[in-house]
Motif scaffolding. Structure first.
Motif, PDB file in Angstrom:
ATOM      1  N   VAL A   1       0.850  -1.192   0.000  1.00  0.00           N
ATOM      2  CA  VAL A   1       0.000   0.000   0.000  1.00  0.00           C
ATOM      3  C   VAL A   1       0.888   1.247   0.000  1.00  0.00           C
ATOM      4  O   VAL A   1       1.837   1.351   0.788  1.00  0.00           O
ATOM      5  N   ILE A   2       0.584   2.177  -0.892  1.00  0.00           N
ATOM      6  CA  ILE A   2       1.349   3.426  -1.031  1.00  0.00           C
ATOM      7  C   ILE A   2       0.632   4.547  -0.294  1.00  0.00           C
ATOM      8  O   ILE A   2      -0.541   4.821  -0.548  1.00  0.00           O
ATOM      9  N   ASP A   3       1.335   5.198   0.626  1.00  0.00           N
ATOM     10  CA  ASP A   3       0.813   6.370   1.343  1.00  0.00           C
ATOM     11  C   ASP A   3      -0.588   6.150   1.894  1.00  0.00           C
ATOM     12  O   ASP A   3      -1.475   6.999   1.765  1.00  0.00           O
ATOM     13  N   GLY A   4      -0.798   4.994   2.521  1.00  0.00           N
ATOM     14  CA  GLY A   4      -2.061   4.734   3.192  1.00  0.00           C
ATOM     15  C   GLY A   4      -3.231   4.502   2.268  1.00  0.00           C
ATOM     16  O   GLY A   4      -4.376   4.506   2.728  1.00  0.00           O
ATOM     17  N   GLY A   5      -2.973   4.284   0.967  1.00  0.00           N
ATOM     18  CA  GLY A   5      -4.061   3.974   0.046  1.00  0.00           C
ATOM     19  C   GLY A   5      -4.074   4.796  -1.221  1.00  0.00           C
ATOM     20  O   GLY A   5      -5.015   4.708  -2.012  1.00  0.00           O
ATOM     21  N   MET A   6      -3.042   5.620  -1.442  1.00  0.00           N
ATOM     22  CA  MET A   6      -2.984   6.395  -2.688  1.00  0.00           C
ATOM     23  C   MET A   6      -2.919   5.469  -3.900  1.00  0.00           C
ATOM     24  O   MET A   6      -3.432   5.789  -4.969  1.00  0.00           O
ATOM     25  N   ALA A   7      -2.269   4.325  -3.735  1.00  0.00           N
ATOM     26  CA  ALA A   7      -2.215   3.294  -4.771  1.00  0.00           C
ATOM     27  C   ALA A   7      -1.912   1.967  -4.084  1.00  0.00           C
ATOM     28  O   ALA A   7      -1.375   1.944  -2.972  1.00  0.00           O
ATOM     29  N   LYS A   8      -2.278   0.859  -4.746  1.00  0.00           N
ATOM     30  CA  LYS A   8      -2.044  -0.457  -4.165  1.00  0.00           C
ATOM     31  C   LYS A   8      -1.458  -1.405  -5.207  1.00  0.00           C
ATOM     32  O   LYS A   8      -1.779  -1.310  -6.399  1.00  0.00           O
ATOM     33  N   PHE A   9      -0.602  -2.316  -4.720  1.00  0.00           N
ATOM     34  CA  PHE A   9       0.050  -3.304  -5.573  1.00  0.00           C
ATOM     35  C   PHE A   9      -0.069  -4.676  -4.921  1.00  0.00           C
ATOM     36  O   PHE A   9      -0.208  -4.793  -3.698  1.00  0.00           O
TER      37      PHE A   9
ATOM     38  N   ARG B   1       9.180 -12.623  -5.898  1.00  0.00           N
ATOM     39  CA  ARG B   1      10.369 -12.203  -5.153  1.00  0.00           C
ATOM     40  C   ARG B   1      11.584 -12.488  -6.016  1.00  0.00           C
ATOM     41  O   ARG B   1      11.740 -13.585  -6.554  1.00  0.00           O
ATOM     42  N   MET B   2      12.470 -11.493  -6.133  1.00  0.00           N
ATOM     43  CA  MET B   2      13.702 -11.643  -6.918  1.00  0.00           C
ATOM     44  C   MET B   2      14.870 -11.281  -6.007  1.00  0.00           C
ATOM     45  O   MET B   2      15.313 -10.129  -5.980  1.00  0.00           O
ATOM     46  N   GLY B   3      15.333 -12.253  -5.231  1.00  0.00           N
ATOM     47  CA  GLY B   3      16.344 -11.952  -4.225  1.00  0.00           C
ATOM     48  C   GLY B   3      15.745 -11.049  -3.173  1.00  0.00           C
ATOM     49  O   GLY B   3      14.744 -11.403  -2.528  1.00  0.00           O
ATOM     50  N   ASN B   4      16.312  -9.869  -2.982  1.00  0.00           N
ATOM     51  CA  ASN B   4      15.778  -8.890  -2.027  1.00  0.00           C
ATOM     52  C   ASN B   4      14.808  -7.905  -2.679  1.00  0.00           C
ATOM     53  O   ASN B   4      14.302  -7.001  -2.014  1.00  0.00           O
ATOM     54  N   ASP B   5      14.567  -8.091  -3.979  1.00  0.00           N
ATOM     55  CA  ASP B   5      13.668  -7.191  -4.702  1.00  0.00           C
ATOM     56  C   ASP B   5      12.279  -7.810  -4.822  1.00  0.00           C
ATOM     57  O   ASP B   5      12.112  -9.029  -4.704  1.00  0.00           O
ATOM     58  N   LEU B   6      11.304  -6.957  -5.082  1.00  0.00           N
ATOM     59  CA  LEU B   6       9.928  -7.407  -5.254  1.00  0.00           C
ATOM     60  C   LEU B   6       9.380  -6.910  -6.587  1.00  0.00           C
ATOM     61  O   LEU B   6       9.565  -5.739  -6.946  1.00  0.00           O
ATOM     62  N   ARG B   7       8.733  -7.810  -7.328  1.00  0.00           N
ATOM     63  CA  ARG B   7       8.009  -7.403  -8.536  1.00  0.00           C
ATOM     64  C   ARG B   7       6.535  -7.333  -8.159  1.00  0.00           C
ATOM     65  O   ARG B   7       5.976  -8.305  -7.636  1.00  0.00           O
ATOM     66  N   CYS B   8       5.921  -6.176  -8.407  1.00  0.00           N
ATOM     67  CA  CYS B   8       4.559  -5.933  -7.941  1.00  0.00           C
ATOM     68  C   CYS B   8       3.676  -5.414  -9.065  1.00  0.00           C
ATOM     69  O   CYS B   8       4.113  -4.614  -9.897  1.00  0.00           O
ATOM     70  N   LYS B   9       2.413  -5.862  -9.060  1.00  0.00           N
ATOM     71  CA  LYS B   9       1.431  -5.452 -10.066  1.00  0.00           C
ATOM     72  C   LYS B   9       0.428  -4.487  -9.439  1.00  0.00           C
ATOM     73  O   LYS B   9      -0.110  -4.753  -8.352  1.00  0.00           O
ATOM     74  N   CYS B  10       0.206  -3.366 -10.108  1.00  0.00           N
ATOM     75  CA  CYS B  10      -0.721  -2.354  -9.592  1.00  0.00           C
ATOM     76  C   CYS B  10      -2.161  -2.864  -9.678  1.00  0.00           C
ATOM     77  O   CYS B  10      -2.643  -3.212 -10.754  1.00  0.00           O
ATOM     78  N   THR B  11      -2.835  -2.913  -8.549  1.00  0.00           N
ATOM     79  CA  THR B  11      -4.220  -3.374  -8.498  1.00  0.00           C
ATOM     80  C   THR B  11      -5.213  -2.235  -8.258  1.00  0.00           C
ATOM     81  O   THR B  11      -6.405  -2.388  -8.502  1.00  0.00           O
ATOM     82  N   ASP B  12      -4.724  -1.142  -7.745  1.00  0.00           N
ATOM     83  CA  ASP B  12      -5.572   0.019  -7.472  1.00  0.00           C
ATOM     84  C   ASP B  12      -4.799   1.262  -7.883  1.00  0.00           C
ATOM     85  O   ASP B  12      -3.899   1.708  -7.178  1.00  0.00           O
ATOM     86  N   PRO B  13      -5.079   1.828  -9.063  1.00  0.00           N
ATOM     87  CA  PRO B  13      -4.256   2.931  -9.586  1.00  0.00           C
ATOM     88  C   PRO B  13      -4.377   4.193  -8.735  1.00  0.00           C
ATOM     89  O   PRO B  13      -5.377   4.417  -8.061  1.00  0.00           O
ATOM     90  N   GLY B  14      -3.311   4.992  -8.784  1.00  0.00           N
ATOM     91  CA  GLY B  14      -3.339   6.252  -8.054  1.00  0.00           C
ATOM     92  C   GLY B  14      -2.025   6.981  -8.159  1.00  0.00           C
ATOM     93  O   GLY B  14      -1.107   6.556  -8.873  1.00  0.00           O
ATOM     94  N   LEU B  15      -1.924   8.103  -7.440  1.00  0.00           N
ATOM     95  CA  LEU B  15      -0.727   8.931  -7.488  1.00  0.00           C
ATOM     96  C   LEU B  15       0.396   8.315  -6.652  1.00  0.00           C
ATOM     97  O   LEU B  15       0.167   7.758  -5.584  1.00  0.00           O
ATOM     98  N   PHE B  16       1.604   8.481  -7.177  1.00  0.00           N
ATOM     99  CA  PHE B  16       2.807   7.967  -6.543  1.00  0.00           C
ATOM    100  C   PHE B  16       3.682   9.185  -6.273  1.00  0.00           C
ATOM    101  O   PHE B  16       4.327   9.714  -7.175  1.00  0.00           O
ATOM    102  N   LEU B  17       3.686   9.684  -5.033  1.00  0.00           N
ATOM    103  CA  LEU B  17       4.389  10.919  -4.703  1.00  0.00           C
ATOM    104  C   LEU B  17       5.850  10.660  -4.362  1.00  0.00           C
ATOM    105  O   LEU B  17       6.210   9.546  -3.961  1.00  0.00           O
ATOM    106  N   PRO B  18       6.720  11.649  -4.518  1.00  0.00           N
ATOM    107  CA  PRO B  18       8.104  11.507  -4.066  1.00  0.00           C
ATOM    108  C   PRO B  18       8.142  11.165  -2.576  1.00  0.00           C
ATOM    109  O   PRO B  18       7.356  11.703  -1.786  1.00  0.00           O
ATOM    110  N   ARG B  19       9.014  10.245  -2.201  1.00  0.00           N
ATOM    111  CA  ARG B  19       9.189   9.809  -0.817  1.00  0.00           C
ATOM    112  C   ARG B  19       7.904   9.253  -0.225  1.00  0.00           C
ATOM    113  O   ARG B  19       7.622   9.365   0.978  1.00  0.00           O
ATOM    114  N   ALA B  20       7.104   8.616  -1.086  1.00  0.00           N
ATOM    115  CA  ALA B  20       5.867   7.991  -0.629  1.00  0.00           C
ATOM    116  C   ALA B  20       6.175   6.873   0.365  1.00  0.00           C
ATOM    117  O   ALA B  20       7.186   6.180   0.261  1.00  0.00           O
ATOM    118  N   LYS B  21       5.283   6.672   1.341  1.00  0.00           N
ATOM    119  CA  LYS B  21       5.464   5.644   2.361  1.00  0.00           C
ATOM    120  C   LYS B  21       4.939   4.297   1.867  1.00  0.00           C
ATOM    121  O   LYS B  21       3.909   4.232   1.182  1.00  0.00           O
TER     122      LYS B  21
END
Length: 574
Positions: free
Chosen positions: A213-221, A226-246
């Protein structure tokens, strides 16, 4: 339901310069002129005596002349507001502004200070320490040179996983079905559909199928690989992705990752920075128990000669489960509704806000209501009506302070947003007074010693007396601010002028509801202190003949015992 249109129009619009209200405040007729309440029937007589030995003495005496230094250090905004609105019309809810790129110039800071900003908040998640240092010094420059009185708060980053880079300098749209890679690998520049997280272990324990979840619900994936320590994620709920988003991760409706320790290595460095710059408050992010608050307070007491207050931010489920111990350990609370809304069902946020606010009053700790108060004003010049209602409810609950976040830091209309908070809080306070809606509070016994218990009871009685007698103001003479805080807890109708010779106490009281703190040299001679301060206020033209003030003190004369210095006095100005 029948409603008197004349009464409603009179109450809501009140366009004429002066009109009479049929309302009575504690049995006294009330006149309203330009939005200012004044009691027309004051039954205070010079022969009245109220004796409460321990001691409370009410004697209405003339005030002797006193040679004083007339530099009271009055905040220019409070002085202006008192001149324009009178004692009972002055705003009591304090206002906190987050400083960011949109309002960091000296001119912008001065406009915010003139607009009623009581505390300037700096979020250490953003910008460099050099940038923050520049802002702090600008605020202090305005205080010293322009007569403002703005406290400074820094906000630690805490256990927060956030975006370092998402491939664009500003917000971008995450489209439904798009696939993104979230990585802790550091790289220069930007990569399309690649998000860099700030914490190397951000993917530990995360499983395929978890929700990001991005910024408490701005967008969802959805985590699809899992690719080692990385994650591949698919957007399920479109929305804004702000700089330094939580970023937060969920599994089966619960948080599947609880983040970093409350204070990271960077946070400790930021704390040292705050100490070196002489800030007044440190807001501790993602507090889960009282120990983190106690550890920071112990560190500050050893590190700094200045008394820096620690506020705990309530924004996790764990913090709610241990709320009372956190409130008791802290010097104040911030209800961070944005992050709290990630962990608590949205429909519970209003109840949580009210419960936290009530508990803070009971335990005598200031509380700030924060996050998304006027979120639409980041882009729009006027708030939504729902936002105004939200602000009004926080004021109705008698929160000590309201806080602007993005509205002032990055918004296009920060000064207008501040003016909305000022206007709405002032109007709501006036309405509460008109309706005689003083917040009912079960006063918890806080003191451990007889002296502390006496101070509490005197403050409780003093506020009741001030309201019943219809006095114009309460003056409190306090060493470290405790008695001013106890008076504030009771939310009196008249404003509280807190006279102290401790500048740290003065800065801390800047966050307390209804308190106007003033730095004055005080002596052991209470009559001298009273004469001195009333003369100073009178010189400012803010008190006149016939006004009545209630006086309370916690100063201990050198010749007195610890239980005889407490007093209540009521004086009329002659």
């Amino acid at each position: 339901m029948a409603v008197s249109s004349d009464s409603m129009l009179q109450k809501v619009f009140a366009k004429s310069p002066t009109f009479d209200s049929n309302k009575k405040v504690l049995g006294k007729s009330v006149g309203i002129s330009g939005g200012v309440i004044s009691c027309n029937e004051r039954k205070l007589k010079s022969e009245d005596k109220i004796a409460v030995k321990a001691s409370a003495e009410a004697g209405l005496k003339g005030l002797k002349s006193y040679e004083v230094n007339l530099d009271l250090g009055f905040d220019v905004v409070a002085e202006r507001e008192l001149r324009e609105k009178g004692f009972l019309g002055v705003r009591k809810t304090k206002l906190v502004c987050t400083i960011g790129p949109a309002c960091c110039s000296l001119e912008d800071l001065e406009r915010l200070a003139m607009g009623g900003m009581n505390v300037a908040r700096l979020n250490m998640c953003h910008n460099t320490r050099e940038w923050h240092r520049d802002v702090i010094r600008k605020v202090k420059k305005l205080n010293e040179e322009k007569g403002f009185f703005v406290s400074v708060m820094i906000d630690t980053e805490g256990s927060l996983i956030h975006v370092v880079d998402h491939g664009a300098p500003s917000s971008i749209k995450a489209e439904e079905g798009s696939v993104w890679v979230f990585t802790a690998t550091k790289f220069e520049g930007s990569r399309p559909f690649t998000v860099q997280a700030n914490y190397e272990g951000f993917s530990e324990g995360i499983m395929v199928g978890d929700e990001l979840v991005i910024d408490g619900g701005m967008a969802k994936f959805e985590v699809v690989e899992r690719m080692g320590n990385d994650l591949r994620c698919k957007c399920t709920d479109p929305g804004l992705f702000l700089p330094r988003a939580k970023l937060s991760f969920w599994r089966d409706g619960k948080l599947s990752y609880h983040g970093l320790p409350t204070l990271s290595i960077k946070d400790w460095a930021d704390v040292d920075f705050g100490v070196s710059e002489g800030v007044d408050f440190i807001a501790l992010s993602f507090v889960n128990d009282a120990n983190s608050v106690k550890n920071l307070k112990n560190y500050l007491s050893a590190k700094s000669s200045k008394s820096i207050r620690v506020l705990a931010k309530i924004e996790t489920l764990e913090s709610l489960q241990k709320l009372e111990e956190i409130v008791e350990a802290s010097d104040g609370i911030m209800v961070a509704r944005g992050d709290l809304g990630v962990e608590v069902p949205l429909e519970l946020i209003p109840t949580v806000q009210e419960d936290v606010t009530r508990l803070c009053r009971q335990l005598n700790k200031p509380v700030i209501i924060a996050s998304q108060l006027l979120e639409s004003m980041v882009e729009c010049p006027t708030p939504t009506r729902a936002e105004v209602a939200d602000v009004s409810e926080a004021v109705r609950q008698y929160a000590d302070a309201l806080m602007l976040s993005g509205e002032s830091a990055i918004g296009l209309h920060g000064q207008k947003a501040l003016s909305v908070l000022q206007m709405v809080s002032s109007r709501m306070e006036l309405w509460s007074h008109e309706e005689n809606r003083q917040g009912a509070l079960h006063n918890s016994q806080l003191g451990d010693t007889l002296s502390d218990c006496i101070a509490e009871e005197i403050c409780n009685c003093a506020v009741q007396m001030a309201n019943n007698l219809g006095v114009d103001a309460i003056f409190v003479y306090t060493k470290h601010g405790e008695m001013a805080s106890l008076l504030s807890r009771n939310r009196p109708y008249p404003p509280i002028f807190a006279f102290t010779s401790d500048n740290n106490a003065r800065m801390a009281l800047n966050l307390q509801w209804g308190v106007i703190p003033l730095l004055v040299d005080l002596s052991d001679d209470m009559e001298a202190n009273i004469s001195k301060t009333i003369d100073l206020i009178r010189t400012k033209g803010m008190i006149k003949e016939g006004d009545a003030v209630l006086l309370v003190s916690d100063l201990t004369p050198t010749h007195a015992t610890s239980t005889t210095f407490q007093s209540i006095q009521v004086k009329t100005i002659v």
